[in-house]
Design an enzyme around this catalytic site. Structure first.
Site, PDB file in Angstrom:
ATOM      1  N   TYR A   1       6.357 -32.759  21.248  1.00 31.20           N
ATOM      2  CA  TYR A   1       6.763 -32.618  22.647  1.00 31.20           C
ATOM      3  C   TYR A   1       5.525 -32.619  23.534  1.00 31.20           C
ATOM      4  O   TYR A   1       4.451 -32.186  23.123  1.00 31.20           O
ATOM      5  CB  TYR A   1       7.522 -31.302  22.865  1.00 31.20           C
ATOM      6  CG  TYR A   1       8.967 -31.337  22.420  1.00 31.20           C
ATOM      7  CD1 TYR A   1       9.983 -31.675  23.311  1.00 31.20           C
ATOM      8  CD2 TYR A   1       9.314 -31.025  21.112  1.00 31.20           C
ATOM      9  CE1 TYR A   1      11.306 -31.698  22.914  1.00 31.20           C
ATOM     10  CE2 TYR A   1      10.644 -31.056  20.697  1.00 31.20           C
ATOM     11  CZ  TYR A   1      11.634 -31.386  21.610  1.00 31.20           C
ATOM     12  OH  TYR A   1      12.939 -31.421  21.207  1.00 31.20           O
TER      13      TYR A   1
ATOM     14  N   ASP B   1      17.764 -30.054  25.791  1.00 34.84           N
ATOM     15  CA  ASP B   1      18.555 -29.268  26.735  1.00 34.84           C
ATOM     16  C   ASP B   1      18.745 -29.986  28.058  1.00 34.84           C
ATOM     17  O   ASP B   1      18.120 -31.013  28.338  1.00 34.84           O
ATOM     18  CB  ASP B   1      17.860 -27.930  26.999  1.00 34.84           C
ATOM     19  CG  ASP B   1      17.884 -27.010  25.793  1.00 34.84           C
ATOM     20  OD1 ASP B   1      18.781 -27.163  24.945  1.00 34.84           O
ATOM     21  OD2 ASP B   1      16.988 -26.141  25.700  1.00 34.84           O
TER      22      ASP B   1
ATOM     23  N   ARG C   1       9.346 -24.258  25.813  1.00 36.38           N
ATOM     24  CA  ARG C   1       9.334 -23.722  27.184  1.00 36.38           C
ATOM     25  C   ARG C   1       8.903 -22.256  27.215  1.00 36.38           C
ATOM     26  O   ARG C   1       8.256 -21.804  28.175  1.00 36.38           O
ATOM     27  CB  ARG C   1      10.710 -23.908  27.813  1.00 36.38           C
ATOM     28  CG  ARG C   1      11.041 -25.379  28.067  1.00 36.38           C
ATOM     29  CD  ARG C   1      12.520 -25.597  28.316  1.00 36.38           C
ATOM     30  NE  ARG C   1      12.988 -24.833  29.460  1.00 36.38           N
ATOM     31  CZ  ARG C   1      14.283 -24.685  29.771  1.00 36.38           C
ATOM     32  NH1 ARG C   1      15.219 -25.221  29.002  1.00 36.38           N
ATOM     33  NH2 ARG C   1      14.637 -23.984  30.828  1.00 36.38           N
TER      34      ARG C   1
ATOM     35  N   ARG D   1      18.396 -32.138  19.460  1.00 41.20           N
ATOM     36  CA  ARG D   1      19.084 -32.000  20.742  1.00 41.20           C
ATOM     37  C   ARG D   1      18.106 -31.551  21.821  1.00 41.20           C
ATOM     38  O   ARG D   1      17.314 -30.641  21.582  1.00 41.20           O
ATOM     39  CB  ARG D   1      20.220 -30.987  20.619  1.00 41.20           C
ATOM     40  CG  ARG D   1      21.343 -31.422  19.687  1.00 41.20           C
ATOM     41  CD  ARG D   1      22.367 -30.323  19.485  1.00 41.20           C
ATOM     42  NE  ARG D   1      21.832 -29.225  18.705  1.00 41.20           N
ATOM     43  CZ  ARG D   1      22.527 -28.152  18.355  1.00 41.20           C
ATOM     44  NH1 ARG D   1      23.780 -28.001  18.749  1.00 41.20           N
ATOM     45  NH2 ARG D   1      21.975 -27.194  17.632  1.00 41.20           N
TER      46      ARG D   1
END
Length: 268
Positions: free
Chosen positions: A109, A51, A196, A49
């Site tokens: 990522y 965000d 993050r 998932r």
């Protein structure tokens, strides 16, 4: 039969991947298009998932259907029904025991950071931004502390639902070109906000608020309250999902490679 898809999306206008009652999500949007092509309702499961505001160049999903359609129908047919911010890149039949989430052995990522005194306009929703000068050498020295298998509680959101905070981070590199810094991270899996929060901590080191060893101390302390603020979602991209060759996914399953210097920006 079970079908796997590669999906690319700009997450700016979505409230994340996962279906929810309030606001548009990527999952709801994709399922509506697929259901129209299949002529029956269907649900998809993703590799992970993302965000609200997070993008993907290589999300992988699977779904089950009784509809017999050529692969091109799942790609071109769906894309004709999807908004311009979402695109199916490829489709392939897979074995019934393939699972987009549980069959994946790694996720990658990329974080795109614009490092300039003045905020960007064209890349405002596609990149993070930090106004003070950043020293990439200091940040890379700090990043080494995070490589390996660790308890990443210090980089985990308080809303994280993962049973264990232990993850194996196999890659954390960064590259600067001009005003752009690209961070590439690969792990077996990531915790909620983990990337993050890592970027936020590295920025603290890069602007000399903290020294590189602080990252190791933060990791060992396992206390999220001592970490840096969570960095913007805008610069984050799901850029690859790793699967064993036995699943016979297309060679292009790693998705579209992001430009080395940032989204939509040419060298100056």
């Amino acid at each position: 039969m079970r079908i796997a898809l590669g999906v690319e999306y700009d997450g700016s206008a979505f409230r994340g991947w996962q279906s929810q009652v309030v606001g548009p999500t990527v999952q709801d949007t994709l399922e509506a298009a697929l259901s129209a092509i299949a002529a029956h309702p269907l649900r998809v499961q993703a590799s992970g998932r993302t965000d609200s505001g997070v993008h993907a160049t290589a999300q992988v999903v699977h779904f089950d259907t009784s509809a017999m359609r050529p692969d091109t129908a799942w790609v071109r047919g769906c894309n004709a029904l999807l908004p311009s911010s979402v695109a199916v890149r490829w489709a392939a039949p897979v074995a019934d025991d393939f699972n987009a989430r549980f069959s994946a052995h790694s996720r990658s990522y990329r974080y795109c950071l614009y490092n300039h005194p003045v905020r960007p306009a064209l890349s405002a929703t596609l990149a993070g931004w930090f106004h003070r000068p950043l020293d990439e050498v200091r940040m890379q020295a700090a990043a080494v502390e995070l490589i390996g298998t660790h308890d990443f509680s210090a980089f985990r959101s308080s809303e994280c639902q993962a049973r264990s905070p232990v993850r194996t981070l196999s890659e954390l590199t960064l590259m600067r070109q001009g005003d752009w810094i690209m961070f590439d991270l690969t792990a077996n899996a990531f915790l909620h906000h983990m990337v993050r929060n890592i970027i936020g901590a590295l920025v603290e080191v890069g602007c000399c608020r903290r020294d590189p060893p602080w990252i190791g101390e933060l990791l060992a302390g396992q206390d999220r309250r001592l970490g840096a603020p969570t960095f913007s979602a805008s610069g984050l991209y799901l850029a690859g999902v790793g699967y064993d060759a036995r699943w016979h996914l297309p060679a292009s399953q790693q998705g579209v490679r992001l430009p080395a210097i940032g989204p939509g920006v040419a060298p100056g």
